[in-house]
Design an enzyme around this catalytic site. Structure first.
Site, PDB file in Angstrom:
ATOM      1  CG  HIS A 447      -1.770   1.181   1.415  1.00 27.40           C
ATOM      2  ND1 HIS A 447      -2.933   1.215   1.525  1.00 27.40           N
ATOM      3  CD2 HIS A 447      -1.248   2.282   1.977  1.00 27.40           C
ATOM      4  CE1 HIS A 447      -3.427   2.494   1.622  1.00 27.40           C
ATOM      5  NE2 HIS A 447      -2.500   3.243   2.020  1.00 27.40           N
ATOM      6  CD  GLU A 448       1.649   3.846   3.880  1.00 27.22           C
ATOM      7  OE1 GLU A 448       1.697   4.811   3.202  1.00 27.22           O
ATOM      8  OE2 GLU A 448       0.586   3.596   4.751  1.00 27.22           O
ATOM      9  CG  HIS A 452       0.048   6.044  -0.482  1.00 25.39           C
ATOM     10  ND1 HIS A 452      -1.147   6.550  -1.081  1.00 25.39           N
ATOM     11  CD2 HIS A 452      -0.232   5.723   0.705  1.00 25.39           C
ATOM     12  CE1 HIS A 452      -2.342   6.411  -0.026  1.00 25.39           C
ATOM     13  NE2 HIS A 452      -1.602   5.683   0.834  1.00 25.39           N
ATOM     14  CD  GLU A 506      -4.943   6.491   2.496  1.00 29.61           C
ATOM     15  OE1 GLU A 506      -4.559   5.240   2.682  1.00 29.61           O
ATOM     16  OE2 GLU A 506      -4.297   7.459   2.761  1.00 29.61           O
TER      17      GLU A 506
END
Length: 707
Positions: A447-448, A452, A506
């Site tokens: 995810h990070e 992103h 997100e």
């Protein structure tokens, strides 16, 4: 508000108080590293009053009331009880409320943005306040807002003209969303960044932009847009209205914070750390967000430090407009063992990015390999502690200079005792309990870093200058036609997509995690399997637990959807609900809700494990592709319409039946009891003060911070 409605706003009883375990990692620091961490921790927690003022008008007075009651008897709560003449239950409910208040840094949930009120009667707080004249003074200053719940709108954070609570627009009677949007567009055109500001509307219709700074006048050398402090809006509905820059918001706190950063600079281990801390000090003194961006640049360059940190007006989730930042800050030590796995994920990133459902036209020209560390949090000040962070949030820095990822290990591993797990079938419980933590670590990592950390914004970077071929634009995989939209000069992702930007991003990052966790090469990096597809092996167990967790989170997210305002109270929850819908709407069924009882009291998730890597991944990638392309091309019209459809809650089945079951099973959120650091000025040594993971320990930890 009737009793049944109020029940959903009562403080948790009890909240789950858990320690952030740090001693082993803190003890491994050198004296210099410990001093560096100490000063950053002090700076972060000195901003507590800033966060409180950003939540509600009453939050700072509630904080002072709680702390003053503690200090009046040095934390002897039995003595307070006897003097006040309240029952054991009354004292318990006060302590529960207080611990939850401190854990959320305000009387609105940091995760959910809804107000919570004590379970005892108001007369209990009246009696407790009478114990100390100073406490009574602070209690009176709350103006009854601790208990007030008659107005359902005010129970949620949001725009004032929707009847909600926000302090990002203080003392601004009659200010509207349209006015806020028009001012924000003007600021964007002037290239004046908004993260450290609040907006005040005057009675004559003019506006003051309140800038967080130690100084109360514009610096002699000027601000980020020169020496001008008064502007006239030159177009649109507010044409002719005045905007004035007013320096000195949170002036006292900003001065103290800047001084701590100067001391941190004196204890830095390298030039990047020193320059970062000096830039922070300049930003918080002068109100310059350009100086803050410089601090972020030095932070990115500070590779592999033993003490990691970040601080400032960072995340914009709680501003209804989605552009003003809430104060937060952390200091943490690096867990070298876990960091090795994240380093391997960074090394694999360039081979993983092409597996995402878009072409090179919609991806950064070069993947800027970031630092990715697993941290053990020493201090995290703010309204809540995340499991992972990917910053800075400034697109121009991310696109050309890079970013950093951190995973917060002792946050991920903190467990509340006797935690119930609703919506997971009995047959899946053993696998879920064994692998949910490893699955979450994999999810946070992807995810990070690859969520992103990926994606290109198609931009006109300056008039007539584009970062893509304007004469032969990329073909959108969504429409199979050349793209027609892009970001204009001065526009950012946040300024274009506004209030949905945080949740939308997100969601995009979560979808990347769901798609790429199906790649067994990534699971191998985290120590599961040999890289070959094996859905029935241990790596398959981790993947199965990841999809179960996401589906369960999608159901549980309905707690944070308000049926009256039809409004989501939390960005991640809104995103996870839409991903559950994506699972359920897959053309080839692989996920369904299983129940026999009409009231859904036996509701569980049923996942076809054998179809996760096929039907599941395909459904997620289809959703992800649209999210990504709309973001990349600044297609706010189609992006907003699509995301609103995916996050729409059908009122009967989802908004009533399932939500009622979610509320019946809701679990208290964790309240993290954090250690404090104390510096012996004579020896230069820093000691760690730890606290019991209890209601009393939580209050004591804050009282001893003396903010």
């Amino acid at each position: 508000m009737n009793t049944a409605e109020l029940k959903n706003f009562l403080a948790d009883s009890p909240p789950s108080t858990v320690n952030l375990v740090i001693k082993k990692h803190f003890d491994a620091l050198t004296d210099q590293q410990a001093r560096y961490a100490h000063y950053i921790s002090k700076a972060a927690f000195t901003g507590t009053r800033v966060t409180l003022r950003q939540v509600s008008p009453e939050s700072e007075s509630i904080f002072d009331f709680i702390i003053e009651l503690y200090k009046s008897t040095n934390g002897d709560w039995k003595s307070v009880q006897q003097k006040a003449g309240v029952t054991d239950d009354d004292l318990k409910y006060f302590l529960e409320y207080s611990a939850q208040f401190l854990g959320n840094c305000g009387n609105y949930k940091g995760f959910g943005d809804s107000k919570f009120v004590p379970r005892c009667e108001e007369k209990t707080f009246d009696a407790l306040a009478s114990v100390s004249p100073k406490a009574q003074e602070y209690y009176k200053a709350t103006n009854g807002a601790i208990f007030s719940s008659n107005d359902t709108g005010i129970m949620h954070l949001g725009f004032l003209d929707d009847g909600h609570m926000t302090t990002y627009y203080p003392d601004s009677k009659g200010i509207t969303k349209a006015e806020i949007d028009a001012v924000d567009k003007f600021l964007s055109k002037k290239k004046l960044l908004p993260e450290n500001t609040r907006l005040h509307k005057n009675a004559d219709g003019s506006f003051d932009l309140l800038v967080a700074s130690a100084v109360t006048q514009i610096p002699a050398e000027g601000g980020d847009v020169g020496k001008e402090t008064e502007f006239t809006i030159d177009s649109g509905a507010l044409e002719g209205r005045k905007i004035k820059l007013v320096y000195g918001d949170y002036s006292k706190e900003m001065k103290l914070i800047a001084d701590y950063h100067k001391k941190a600079a004196e204890n830095a281990e390298n030039e990047n750390q020193k320059n970062m801390q000096i830039a922070y000090a300049k930003s918080f003194e002068s109100g310059s967000l350009e100086a803050f961006k410089d601090a972020q640049r030095f932070w990115i360059r500070d590779k592999g430090p033993m003490v990691e940190s970040n601080i400032g007006f960072v995340e914009t989730y709680r501003d209804p407009s989605g552009i003003r930042g809430e104060w937060e800050g952390f200091a943490a030590t690096v867990n070298l063992d876990r960091t090795r796995a994240f380093g391997a994920l960074v090394d694999a990133a360039e081979s993983m990015i092409p597996k995402l459902p878009w072409s090179n036209d919609f991806e950064k020209d070069k993947f800027l390999s970031p630092d990715f560390t697993s941290l053990e949090v020493l201090s995290f000040a703010g309204s809540g502690i995340p499991a992972g962070i990917n910053i800075p949030n400034y697109d121009d820095i991310r696109q050309s200079e890079g970013f950093k990822n951190v995973s917060l290990g002792n946050v991920l591993s903190a467990k509340a005792p006797n935690e119930k797990i609703p919506f997971i079938a009995e047959a899946d419980l053993a696998i879920y309990q064994k692998y949910r933590d490893p699955a979450f670590e994999v999810q946070v990592g992807i995810h990070e870093l690859l969520g992103h950390g990926t994606g290109k914004l198609l931009q006109e970077t300056a008039p007539g200058v584009f970062n893509f071929d304007q004469n032969s634009p990329p073909i959108s995989p969504v429409t199979n036609k050349p793209v027609t939209t892009y970001y204009k000069p001065g526009e950012t992702w946040g300024s274009v997509f506004g209030s949905i930007a945080s949740s939308y991003e997100e969601c995009r990052a979560e979808c990347v995690a769901m798609a790429l966790s199906c790649d067994f090469e990534i699971l191998k990096i985290f120590g599961f399997g040999d890289g070959k597809i094996d859905i029935d092996g241990e790596a398959g167990d981790v993947l199965y637990a990841a999809y179960l967790s996401m589906a369960r989170a999608g159901i549980a997210s309905l707690e944070l959807w308000d049926p009256k305002s039809r409004k989501w109270g939390q960005a991640h929850s809104q995103a996870r609900f839409s991903i559950l819908k994506c699972f359920l709407e897959s053309p080839e069924e692989f996920c369904k809700l299983d129940y026999k009882n009409d009231d859904l009291s036996d509701l569980t998730i049923k996942l076809d494990r054998s179809k996760i890597t096929t039907a599941g991944r395909k459904a997620v990638e289809s959703y992800l592709q649209k999210l990504h392309i709309y973001k990349s091309t600044a297609d706010v019209e189609n992006g907003t319409k699509f995301y609103n459809q995916m996050t729409e809650v059908e009122p009967e089945f989802w908004g009533s039946k399932i939500r009622n079951e979610v509320l019946r099973n809701k679990q208290p959120r964790k309240v993290f009891v954090q250690a404090n650091t104390v510096l012996d000025e004579a020896s230069g040594k820093v000691s760690l003060v730890e606290y019991e993971p209890s209601l009393e320990g939580m209050i004591k930890s804050y009282a001893e911070r003396n903010v």
